[in-house]
Design a protein around this motif. Structure first.
Motif, PDB file in Angstrom:
ATOM      1  N   GLN A 146       0.829  -1.202   0.000  1.00 18.32           N
ATOM      2  CA  GLN A 146       0.000   0.000   0.000  1.00 18.32           C
ATOM      3  C   GLN A 146       0.870   1.261   0.000  1.00 18.32           C
ATOM      4  OE1 GLN A 146      -2.430  -0.532   3.521  1.00 18.32           O
ATOM      5  NE2 GLN A 146      -4.162  -1.226   2.299  1.00 18.32           N
ATOM      6  N   ASP A 147       0.318   2.330  -0.567  1.00 18.74           N
ATOM      7  CA  ASP A 147       0.953   3.636  -0.464  1.00 18.74           C
ATOM      8  C   ASP A 147       0.676   4.219   0.921  1.00 18.74           C
ATOM      9  OD1 ASP A 147       1.833   3.462  -3.064  1.00 18.74           O
ATOM     10  OD2 ASP A 147       0.130   4.561  -3.888  1.00 18.74           O
ATOM     11  N   ILE A 148       1.614   4.992   1.414  1.00 21.28           N
ATOM     12  CA  ILE A 148       1.474   5.623   2.728  1.00 21.28           C
ATOM     13  C   ILE A 148       1.667   7.124   2.550  1.00 21.28           C
ATOM     14  CG2 ILE A 148       2.378   5.771   5.080  1.00 21.28           C
ATOM     15  CD1 ILE A 148       3.423   2.961   4.781  1.00 21.28           C
ATOM     16  N   GLU A 149       0.871   7.903   3.257  1.00 19.37           N
ATOM     17  CA  GLU A 149       1.049   9.358   3.248  1.00 19.37           C
ATOM     18  C   GLU A 149       1.368   9.840   4.653  1.00 19.37           C
ATOM     19  OE1 GLU A 149      -1.788  13.104   2.248  1.00 19.37           O
ATOM     20  OE2 GLU A 149      -1.167  11.879   0.534  1.00 19.37           O
ATOM     21  N   SER A 150       2.347  10.710   4.748  1.00 24.77           N
ATOM     22  CA  SER A 150       2.754  11.262   6.034  1.00 24.77           C
ATOM     23  C   SER A 150       2.975  12.758   5.881  1.00 24.77           C
ATOM     24  CB  SER A 150       4.042  10.576   6.522  1.00 24.77           C
ATOM     25  OG  SER A 150       4.388  11.030   7.824  1.00 24.77           O
ATOM     26  N   GLU A 151       3.100  13.454   6.998  1.00 23.16           N
ATOM     27  CA  GLU A 151       3.328  14.894   6.986  1.00 23.16           C
ATOM     28  C   GLU A 151       4.539  15.242   7.835  1.00 23.16           C
ATOM     29  OE1 GLU A 151      -0.906  17.095   6.532  1.00 23.16           O
ATOM     30  OE2 GLU A 151      -0.643  16.040   8.443  1.00 23.16           O
ATOM     31  N   VAL A 152       5.196  16.318   7.461  1.00 24.03           N
ATOM     32  CA  VAL A 152       6.344  16.780   8.230  1.00 24.03           C
ATOM     33  C   VAL A 152       6.343  18.304   8.215  1.00 24.03           C
ATOM     34  CG1 VAL A 152       7.921  16.768   6.228  1.00 24.03           C
ATOM     35  CG2 VAL A 152       8.852  16.564   8.536  1.00 24.03           C
ATOM     36  N   THR A 153       6.730  18.897   9.333  1.00 18.94           N
ATOM     37  CA  THR A 153       6.814  20.351   9.440  1.00 18.94           C
ATOM     38  C   THR A 153       8.273  20.761   9.554  1.00 18.94           C
ATOM     39  OG1 THR A 153       4.643  20.508  10.508  1.00 18.94           O
ATOM     40  CG2 THR A 153       6.128  22.382  10.763  1.00 18.94           C
ATOM     41  N   VAL A 165      14.926  14.252   8.198  1.00 24.98           N
ATOM     42  CA  VAL A 165      14.013  14.236   9.335  1.00 24.98           C
ATOM     43  C   VAL A 165      13.533  12.812   9.599  1.00 24.98           C
ATOM     44  CG1 VAL A 165      13.243  16.606   8.941  1.00 24.98           C
ATOM     45  CG2 VAL A 165      12.041  14.733   7.840  1.00 24.98           C
ATOM     46  N   PRO A 166      13.277  12.471  10.866  1.00 19.28           N
ATOM     47  CA  PRO A 166      12.719  11.146  11.175  1.00 19.28           C
ATOM     48  C   PRO A 166      11.207  11.146  10.980  1.00 19.28           C
ATOM     49  CG  PRO A 166      13.173  12.343  13.217  1.00 19.28           C
ATOM     50  CD  PRO A 166      13.615  13.238  12.090  1.00 19.28           C
ATOM     51  N   LEU A 167      10.689  10.089  10.350  1.00 19.07           N
ATOM     52  CA  LEU A 167       9.251   9.937  10.170  1.00 19.07           C
ATOM     53  C   LEU A 167       8.817   8.607  10.774  1.00 19.07           C
ATOM     54  CD1 LEU A 167       8.400  11.104   6.530  1.00 19.07           C
ATOM     55  CD2 LEU A 167       7.919  12.280   8.668  1.00 19.07           C
ATOM     56  N   ARG A 168       7.842   8.665  11.645  1.00 16.83           N
ATOM     57  CA  ARG A 168       7.287   7.430  12.217  1.00 16.83           C
ATOM     58  C   ARG A 168       6.013   7.085  11.459  1.00 16.83           C
ATOM     59  NH1 ARG A 168       8.078   4.213  16.412  1.00 16.83           N
ATOM     60  NH2 ARG A 168       6.330   3.128  17.383  1.00 16.83           N
ATOM     61  N   ARG A 246      15.163  12.156   3.657  1.00 19.48           N
ATOM     62  CA  ARG A 246      15.851  13.364   3.212  1.00 19.48           C
ATOM     63  C   ARG A 246      14.874  14.238   2.434  1.00 19.48           C
ATOM     64  NH1 ARG A 246      19.593  17.036   4.435  1.00 19.48           N
ATOM     65  NH2 ARG A 246      20.098  18.280   2.581  1.00 19.48           N
ATOM     66  N   ILE A 247      14.618  15.438   2.933  1.00 16.69           N
ATOM     67  CA  ILE A 247      13.787  16.420   2.254  1.00 16.69           C
ATOM     68  C   ILE A 247      14.710  17.311   1.427  1.00 16.69           C
ATOM     69  CG2 ILE A 247      12.085  18.247   2.509  1.00 16.69           C
ATOM     70  CD1 ILE A 247      11.126  15.541   3.502  1.00 16.69           C
ATOM     71  N   PRO A 248      14.503  17.384   0.127  1.00 12.56           N
ATOM     72  CA  PRO A 248      15.432  18.140  -0.726  1.00 12.56           C
ATOM     73  C   PRO A 248      15.402  19.632  -0.450  1.00 12.56           C
ATOM     74  CG  PRO A 248      13.498  17.471  -1.971  1.00 12.56           C
ATOM     75  CD  PRO A 248      13.405  16.786  -0.643  1.00 12.56           C
ATOM     76  N   ALA A 249      16.508  20.294  -0.752  1.00 18.21           N
ATOM     77  CA  ALA A 249      16.595  21.747  -0.583  1.00 18.21           C
ATOM     78  C   ALA A 249      15.628  22.438  -1.532  1.00 18.21           C
ATOM     79  CB  ALA A 249      18.028  22.214  -0.844  1.00 18.21           C
ATOM     80  N   GLY A 250      15.064  23.544  -1.071  1.00 15.79           N
ATOM     81  CA  GLY A 250      14.183  24.336  -1.910  1.00 15.79           C
ATOM     82  C   GLY A 250      12.744  23.878  -1.913  1.00 15.79           C
ATOM     83  N   VAL A 251      12.375  22.958  -1.011  1.00 18.65           N
ATOM     84  CA  VAL A 251      10.997  22.478  -0.980  1.00 18.65           C
ATOM     85  C   VAL A 251      10.081  23.613  -0.521  1.00 18.65           C
ATOM     86  CG1 VAL A 251      11.107  21.657   1.412  1.00 18.65           C
ATOM     87  CG2 VAL A 251       9.540  20.580  -0.179  1.00 18.65           C
ATOM     88  N   SER A 252       8.861  23.645  -1.044  1.00 14.58           N
ATOM     89  CA  SER A 252       7.931  24.718  -0.707  1.00 14.58           C
ATOM     90  C   SER A 252       6.800  24.211   0.179  1.00 14.58           C
ATOM     91  CB  SER A 252       7.351  25.340  -1.983  1.00 14.58           C
ATOM     92  OG  SER A 252       6.723  24.348  -2.775  1.00 14.58           O
ATOM     93  N   ASP A 253       6.083  25.122   0.781  1.00 10.97           N
ATOM     94  CA  ASP A 253       4.992  24.775   1.683  1.00 10.97           C
ATOM     95  C   ASP A 253       3.892  24.041   0.925  1.00 10.97           C
ATOM     96  OD1 ASP A 253       3.609  24.857   4.198  1.00 10.97           O
ATOM     97  OD2 ASP A 253       2.338  26.432   3.377  1.00 10.97           O
ATOM     98  N   SER A 254       3.362  22.963   1.513  1.00 16.39           N
ATOM     99  CA  SER A 254       2.292  22.119   0.956  1.00 16.39           C
ATOM    100  C   SER A 254       2.766  21.239  -0.199  1.00 16.39           C
ATOM    101  CB  SER A 254       1.097  22.964   0.492  1.00 16.39           C
ATOM    102  OG  SER A 254       0.553  23.682   1.588  1.00 16.39           O
ATOM    103  N   VAL A 278       3.870  15.096   2.742  1.00 15.07           N
ATOM    104  CA  VAL A 278       3.374  16.460   2.567  1.00 15.07           C
ATOM    105  C   VAL A 278       4.155  17.374   3.505  1.00 15.07           C
ATOM    106  CG1 VAL A 278       1.368  17.984   2.690  1.00 15.07           C
ATOM    107  CG2 VAL A 278       1.089  15.619   1.937  1.00 15.07           C
ATOM    108  N   VAL A 279       4.780  18.389   2.937  1.00 10.87           N
ATOM    109  CA  VAL A 279       5.673  19.258   3.702  1.00 10.87           C
ATOM    110  C   VAL A 279       4.946  20.543   4.103  1.00 10.87           C
ATOM    111  CG1 VAL A 279       7.841  20.538   3.669  1.00 10.87           C
ATOM    112  CG2 VAL A 279       7.676  18.342   2.495  1.00 10.87           C
ATOM    113  N   HIS A 280       5.060  20.897   5.380  1.00 10.85           N
ATOM    114  CA  HIS A 280       4.569  22.173   5.881  1.00 10.85           C
ATOM    115  C   HIS A 280       5.781  22.996   6.326  1.00 10.85           C
ATOM    116  CE1 HIS A 280       0.502  20.586   5.763  1.00 10.85           C
ATOM    117  NE2 HIS A 280       0.918  19.531   6.447  1.00 10.85           N
ATOM    118  N   VAL A 281       5.790  24.269   5.986  1.00 16.15           N
ATOM    119  CA  VAL A 281       6.945  25.127   6.285  1.00 16.15           C
ATOM    120  C   VAL A 281       6.514  26.264   7.210  1.00 16.15           C
ATOM    121  CG1 VAL A 281       8.762  26.580   5.311  1.00 16.15           C
ATOM    122  CG2 VAL A 281       7.953  24.581   4.039  1.00 16.15           C
ATOM    123  N   ASP A 282       7.212  26.410   8.340  1.00 10.74           N
ATOM    124  CA  ASP A 282       6.934  27.504   9.267  1.00 10.74           C
ATOM    125  C   ASP A 282       7.394  28.838   8.679  1.00 10.74           C
ATOM    126  OD1 ASP A 282       5.810  25.870  11.195  1.00 10.74           O
ATOM    127  OD2 ASP A 282       7.719  25.521  12.222  1.00 10.74           O
TER     128      ASP A 282
END
Length: 395
Positions: A146-153, A165-168, A246-254, A278-282
């Motif tokens: 199955q595909d899995i979706e996760s979020e990281v801030t 970043v670590p993802l559980r 590993r989240i690549p450099a230059g990633v944008s919000d959402s 799905v990436v969220h950026v402060d």
């Protein structure tokens, strides 16, 4: 995808290449179209996103020598008069395995479009002779995870520079208690209904039969005599794991990042699913973001704006830069510090866009007030609003 859709879908036309195109020509055409229709370059454009999916789907087939050969054979077979029965009459036999062509497609991904186990599940028993049992060519197919979706801030800086970043994650995987067999003793028996294939055929008229997952074993091909207490005989159980991503450099919000094969493990040797992050950026207290450029607003004094000056401007995680402010610079003007922005996909950096804001003092000492009075007297004949009124009359 129906048989008709499959026959009529021309991947060569999608990429704009001839049928005898070389591997290099296909790769070049795909890269050009992918850059043009990539969702990041066409934000909010649904038609561009759909076009990108078609392009990726075509590249998945034509970019793989084995899949391309099988696709060409299928097109040649299907394109002129449909399916041809074998020498035995009736439904005939069909030894072209569409499961090999599409079994590796992802479910619901950017380049996909074939759900479940691929077209092999749709056509696997279509050309068997009618009857309750599986046809001679039926075999158990590996099952994709199955595909899995996760979020990281991420902080603003991490998004610009990239971060690990670590993802559980929680997903269905082979049950550890029964080693994925579904049986307490690890000795499940072959399902007598589907004879271990996980599929049963049903007649559809005209000498053809359609294949469905076996209801008795739920498509596993095995039945647990002593169901495992953990997975209840399914052979699958929910498990948690932590992964360094590993989240690549230059990633944008959402932004949604796809990691192939990092989702739930497959069954019977099938490939793992994909992981979507799905990436969220402060927000940052000083800097903003506009595509690959960073933005900053810098206050300057009235004297600096009127007379010109060299001003220092902060950069993100780097030394300050000095910009030359021309005499008579109005508030709101934007200047550019090249190479001080966010990291692009090619490793280069965007620019830092510096917007000037003239700071008006709220308090003046006696000397400053006297100087301002003298300035007002010296410029009394000037009216900066005269052009405004003239324009208002002519409108």
């Amino acid at each position: 995808m129906s048989t008709k859709d499959f026959v009529e879908k021309d991947y060569y036309k999608v990429l704009g290449v001839p049928k005898d195109a070389t591997e290099a020509e296909i790769k070049k055409a795909y890269r050009k179209l992918a850059r043009e229709f990539h969702p990041d370059a066409n934000k909010g454009d649904a038609s561009a996103e759909e076009r990108f999916k078609e392009i990726s789907e075509a590249n998945d087939i034509l970019g793989d020598a084995k899949k391309r050969k099988e696709y060409d054979e299928a097109r040649a077979l299907f394109g002129n008069g449909g399916f041809r029965p074998g020498p035995g009459g009736g439904g005939g036999s069909f030894n072209f395995d569409l499961g090999d062509l599409f079994g590796g497609q992802q479910q619901g991904g950017a380049a996909g479009g074939f759900g479940g186990g691929g077209l092999g599940d749709v056509f696997g028993g279509l050309f068997n002779r009618g009857g309750a049992g599986p046809g001679p060519g039926t075999r158990t197919q590996p099952r994709r995870g199955q595909d899995i979706e996760s979020e990281v801030t991420l902080s603003f800086t991490e998004a610009v520079d990239g971060a690990t970043v670590p993802l559980r994650m929680s997903s269905q995987s082979p049950c550890k208690a029964c080693s994925g067999t579904g049986d307490k003793n690890g000795t499940p028996r072959v399902c007598p209904t589907c004879v271990g294939t996980g599929q049963v055929s049903r007649g559809s008229g005209g000498g053809f039969s359609l294949t469905d997952p076996c209801a008795d074993c739920k498509g596993r091909g095995l039945i647990a005599e002593n169901p495992c207490d953990i997975c209840k005989g399914s052979g699958r159980a929910r498990s948690s794991r932590t992964m360094q991503v590993r989240i690549p450099a230059g990633v944008s919000d959402s932004q949604r990042i796809r990691l192939r094969g990092k989702g739930a493990p497959g069954e019977r040797g099938g490939p793992g699913g994909d992981l979507y992050v799905v990436v969220h950026v402060d927000a940052h207290p000083v800097f903003g973001r506009k595509d690959d450029n960073l933005t900053v607003t810098v206050p300057v004094t009235f004297a600096e704006a009127a007379l010109g000056a060299d001003i220092k401007v902060p950069t993100l995680n780097g030394p300050s830069v000095t910009l030359k402010l021309p005499p008579g610079t109005p508030g709101g003007r934007t200047m550019r510090a090249r190479g001080k922005g966010a990291v692009r996909k090619d490793g280069t950096r965007g620019d830092l866009l510096v917007t000037v804001e003239v700071a008006v003092p709220t308090e003046l000492n006696d000397k400053a007030r006297e100087a301002m009075e003298l300035y007002r007297e010296a410029t009394e004949s000037e009216d900066p609003r005269s052009a405004l009124f003239e324009s208002a009359k002519g409108a």
